[in-house]
Design a protein around this motif. Structure first.
Motif, PDB file in Angstrom:
ATOM      1  N   GLN A  18      -3.726  14.436  12.784  1.00 14.85           N
ATOM      2  CA  GLN A  18      -3.484  14.581  11.415  1.00 14.85           C
ATOM      3  C   GLN A  18      -4.111  16.133  10.770  1.00 14.85           C
ATOM      4  O   GLN A  18      -5.549  15.501  11.179  1.00 14.85           O
ATOM      5  N   VAL A  19      -3.877  17.255   9.795  1.00 17.18           N
ATOM      6  CA  VAL A  19      -4.969  17.865   9.981  1.00 17.18           C
ATOM      7  C   VAL A  19      -5.240  17.827   7.883  1.00 17.18           C
ATOM      8  O   VAL A  19      -4.273  17.754   7.816  1.00 17.18           O
ATOM      9  N   GLY A  20      -6.453  17.613   7.990  1.00 22.42           N
ATOM     10  CA  GLY A  20      -6.652  17.098   6.292  1.00 22.42           C
ATOM     11  C   GLY A  20      -5.834  15.498   6.119  1.00 22.42           C
ATOM     12  O   GLY A  20      -6.163  15.410   6.760  1.00 22.42           O
ATOM     13  N   ASN A  21      -4.625  15.837   4.808  1.00 24.02           N
ATOM     14  CA  ASN A  21      -4.095  14.597   4.553  1.00 24.02           C
ATOM     15  C   ASN A  21      -2.523  14.564   4.853  1.00 24.02           C
ATOM     16  O   ASN A  21      -2.034  14.799   4.429  1.00 24.02           O
ATOM     17  N   TYR A  72       0.404  15.722   8.459  1.00 22.29           N
ATOM     18  CA  TYR A  72       0.683  15.400   9.568  1.00 22.29           C
ATOM     19  C   TYR A  72       1.069  16.926  10.205  1.00 22.29           C
ATOM     20  O   TYR A  72       1.957  17.290   9.519  1.00 22.29           O
ATOM     21  N   GLY A  81      -3.985  24.812  10.202  1.00 17.46           N
ATOM     22  CA  GLY A  81      -4.732  25.142  11.762  1.00 17.46           C
ATOM     23  C   GLY A  81      -4.011  26.091  11.880  1.00 17.46           C
ATOM     24  O   GLY A  81      -3.980  26.090  12.975  1.00 17.46           O
ATOM     25  N   GLU A 108      -3.269  28.203   7.380  1.00 18.15           N
ATOM     26  CA  GLU A 108      -4.967  28.382   7.539  1.00 18.15           C
ATOM     27  C   GLU A 108      -5.326  26.519   7.422  1.00 18.15           C
ATOM     28  O   GLU A 108      -6.176  26.306   8.060  1.00 18.15           O
ATOM     29  N   GLU A 109      -4.537  26.266   5.966  1.00 14.71           N
ATOM     30  CA  GLU A 109      -4.965  24.557   5.929  1.00 14.71           C
ATOM     31  C   GLU A 109      -3.972  23.613   7.364  1.00 14.71           C
ATOM     32  O   GLU A 109      -4.686  22.631   7.066  1.00 14.71           O
ATOM     33  N   ALA A 115      -3.714  32.289  10.297  1.00 14.11           N
ATOM     34  CA  ALA A 115      -3.218  33.029   9.321  1.00 14.11           C
ATOM     35  C   ALA A 115      -2.633  34.685   9.217  1.00 14.11           C
ATOM     36  O   ALA A 115      -4.390  35.414   9.959  1.00 14.11           O
TER      37      ALA A 115
END
Lengths: 527, 258
Positions: free
Chosen positions: B54-57, B59, B199, B196-197, B202
């Motif tokens: 889970q990265v931010g909100n 998957y 992971g 980049e959001e 970029a």
């Protein structure tokens, strides 16, 4: 008449012994505990001190060999001939030690010969591997007359004398290629190496700094030889080397300025970051301070002044290589790398062994031809690591001020830089529970599958995902990953296995769902 | 460039429900041990070749991108890494000498090392090359229940990505990550978020990084030939002067340094 008395234990011999003891222990750890047990290297930071110092600096520090042999043999500047042998010996020892250090770093050192037979011409490291192998051979041949002289093998000496120009040209070419290629190592990582050091001109910088270093190392070695062996080269030879070093320093600085201007990063060295601070420290120690010192004739012609200038250049190149390989790679890796004690011990031992072998060679081989050398002081007992007092007081005041200022400034910048070093935040941390409505709309229960018939079973079982999975909240791992394969078993399960609580019986227990013992035909299809 | 029949994967973060099936199927196929209590906590390592975290909100999956012009294969001095026509970047472990230049070179930070072992190897996803050869999908794509990981010909996957963009206006940030980045990759990523959001690195150029080194390596023969002639010439001129002097009897002129 072999002397049986033990060598006198001087301060530097004691230091060397301590280093070698630590190195032996570190070697033990490297061999028996692997890279994990002997280094701080990680998946994010796979190259550390051994590559940064032992390889990148090691090869650069050995640049005196090709610089001086080109000067004497190709440019025919005969007056430099007395320096050729010590320079070539240092280079040869340097390369052998680089290979030894490489064996520590390689995960599978017994495969070190692979690049010679398993070719990949697109790899910079393949090219460097070949160049270093060939050049080490060339250096051995260039130095071999010293050994043959010792044993008076005149015929071999004659052959070597004839082919020497070819060897020297070959050596210069090979050196040009791999000295610059060590910089090309990093051309492939434009997004990983910090912009202060990443440049399309990396190979040019590495080559030019190696040339400067070739001159500087010759000066440093000459002074150290004086201290250790009472043998020293004429200032008449060393001062021109200082001038050449100054010239190349200037050329490199101009190229770097133009490069930064074209890439639009002239302001970057002054940004308040870890990288910028260490870059400035590198520039002050390695470029600015030695350039100022060498530009002053009084300093340049002063033995200690010249030595200090050369020493600063050496330190600057070492800082450069460590900045490229470590400082510049840290931010993109997201990790802070600090070498382990064992890594430092091995590195120091490699340097220590270099000094030791050089001293032994000077003692037993005609490295410094007696007649052409100026005896700086009355001959003392050859004591490899004996250090005599040197008159630093006689140095002009401005020179002392420049050196002191450079160290204070670089030290302050370095300390401030390290203070600013921070771990780069990784990808955003989990925030809440993802909204899955859209994703769940694409959920499709996997197809029906049939389990092969077990020996004691009344028939094969057809399993329908559709009736077992809650499509609004599918939980694949309640069955998969523990008891059930994702990729499908092809063999029949062992007798009784599927009824146990780890398989169908876990839910089909008569409470959560009908029991596995209830109605065979509910699941098993009869023949 | 990429062989049009080369196989690849299309990763779609908007379809991922974070069930972890892909990561566990990968472990099953590669015979890798469990490395954490919850599969979503796994990080890429020598024991985990594919993750879903889970990265931010969202998957997000991570795995080898199987570049068209892989930096790892270009960097490797012994050609232990190889881009196959079928799509996968595979690893010939018997060639490897453990220099770890592939790990330095990879723009995605994918190859991992067996630091604990005495005869360590580089480990990474091989796009299930053996399954592909048998006409099967990758393990992860086989296990995925939502089409968040779709297997197919790369060309078809690009078309599929564009079809999803067209069918779901506003759902995606309409960019196929891996279509041009580093010269194209066999694994493609679409999402509503910027790389980049998620992971992902970029700012990757469309020039394959290996071309940056090849530009320099390619001129080596020129350097060698020019250098040999130049140095030989200088040697000839500089030493000829001495010989002439000697022949003319100007011994005093040829006694420099002697």
């Amino acid at each position: 008449m072999p002397k049986l008395a033990l060598p006198r234990l001087t301060f530097w011999r004691g230091v060397l012994l301590a280093i070698l003891a630590a190195g032996t222990y570190a070697t033990f750890l490297r061999v028996f505990k692997g890279l994990a047990g002997s280094t701080n290297l990680t998946d994010a930071f796979p190259w550390g001190l051994w590559i940064g110092f032992d390889i990148l600096c090691g090869v650069a520090l050995a640049a005196g060999g090709f610089t001086i042999s080109a000067t004497v043999y190709i440019f025919n500047l005969e007056k430099f001939r007395p320096i050729v042998r010590p320079a070539i010996l240092t280079a040869f020892l340097g390369y052998v030690l680089v290979v030894v250090a490489l064996l520590f770093d390689l995960g599978r050192p017994w495969n070190v010969w692979h690049p010679l037979v398993m070719w990949n011409p697109h790899s910079v490291m393949f090219e460097v591997g070949w160049c270093v192998t060939l050049y080490t051979t060339v250096l051995a041949l260039e130095f071999s007359p010293v050994v043959f002289e010792r044993f008076k093998m005149t015929k071999t000496l004659h052959v070597l004398h004839v082919i020497m120009p070819i060897l020297v040209v070959l050596g210069v070419l090979l050196s040009t290629l791999h000295q610059s290629s060590l910089g090309s190592f990093y051309l492939i990582v434009p997004t990983k190496l910090h912009a202060l050091w990443y440049s399309p001109l990396l190979p040019v910088y590495f080559f030019l700094t190696a040339l400067t270093l070739g001159c500087a190392m010759t000066i440093v070695e000459s002074f150290l030889s004086n201290r250790a062996f009472g043998k020293e080269l004429d200032m008449e030879l060393l001062v021109p080397l200082g001038r050449v070093a100054l010239l190349i320093l200037g050329v490199t600085a101009v190229i770097r300025f133009a490069d930064f201007r074209h890439r639009g990063i002239l302001g970057l060295p002054f940004a308040p970051t870890y990288e910028s601070r260490l870059f400035l420290a590198e520039m002050i120690i390695g470029v600015l301070a030695p350039a100022v010192l060498l530009a002053l004739p009084k300093v340049r012609q002063h033995r200690t002044g010249l030595f200090l200038s050369a020493l600063l250049i050496v330190m600057g190149v070492v800082m450069n290589r460590l900045n490229v390989s470590i400082t510049g790679m840290e931010r993109s890796s997201g990790e802070i790398y600090v070498p382990a004690f064992t890594e430092i011990a091995i590195t120091l031992s490699v340097v220590g062994v270099g000094f030791l072998v050089f001293a032994l060679a000077v003692k037993y081989l005609p490295v410094f031809p007696e007649h052409e050398m100026k005896d700086a002081r009355p001959p003392v007992a050859p004591d490899a690591l004996h250090v005599a007092a040197q008159p630093i007081r006689s140095l002009p005041m401005p020179a002392i001020a420049v050196v002191a200022l450079a160290f204070v400034a670089a030290g302050a910048l370095g300390a401030d830089g390290v203070r600013r070093r921070e771990v780069v935040p990784g990808p955003p941390a989990p925030a809440g529970t993802p909204a899955l409505a859209a994703a769940l709309a694409s959920f499709e229960a996997p197809a029906e599958r049939t389990f092969p018939q077990a020996p004691d079973s009344p028939g094969p079982v057809s399993f329908r995902h559709a009736s077992h999975v809650d499509a609004s909240a599918p939980d694949c791992l309640s069955c998969h990953g523990n008891s059930y394969s994702f990729l499908g078993r092809t063999q029949a399960p062992p007798a009784g296995l599927m009824h146990d609580t780890k398989h169908c019986g876990g839910c089909h227990d008569g409470t959560s769902a009908f029991s596995v013992e209830d109605d065979c035909a509910a699941c098993h299809k009869s023949e | 460039m990429l062989n049009t029949t080369a196989k690849g994967l299309l990763l779609d973060t908007t379809r991922c429900i974070g069930c972890g099936a892909c990561a566990l199927a990968c472990k099953e196929r590669n015979g890798l041990p469990k490395t954490s209590d919850a599969v979503l906590e796994d990080k890429l390592s020598d024991k985990t070749f594919s993750t879903v975290n889970q990265v931010g909100n969202r998957y997000v999956r991570r795995m080898c991108m199987h570049c068209a012009t892989p930096s790892c294969a270009s960097a490797c001095p012994v050609a232990a890494l190889e881009k196959t026509a079928a799509g996968p970047v595979i690893y010939h472990e018997s060639k490897c000498m453990g220099c770890r230049y592939c790990m330095i070179a990879c723009p995605f930070g994918i190859p991992k090392y067996e630091w604990e072992k005495k005869a360590p190897l580089v480990r990474k996803c091989d796009l299930c090359a053996d399954r592909l050869a048998k006409g099967l999908k990758t393990a992860c794509a086989t296990a995925c229940p939502t089409g968040a990981t779709t297997f197919g010909d790369r060309e078809a996957l690009v078309a599929e990505a564009r079809a999803r963009f067209a069918a779901n206006p506003g759902r995606y940030r309409e960019h196929i990550y891996g279509f041009e980045e580093v010269g194209g990759t066999s694994v493609l990523l679409i999402s509503d978020a910027k790389p980049e959001e998620l992971g992902y690195p970029a700012g990757l150029d469309e020039t394959p990084p290996p071309h940056l080194t090849w530009r320099v390596l390619n001129i080596i023969p020129d350097i060698v030939m020019t250098g040999a002639v130049l140095l030989g010439g200088i040697y000839w001129i500089r030493n000829r002067r001495d010989e002439v002097d000697a022949a003319e009897g100007h011994h005093d002129a040829s006694t420099k340094g002697h």
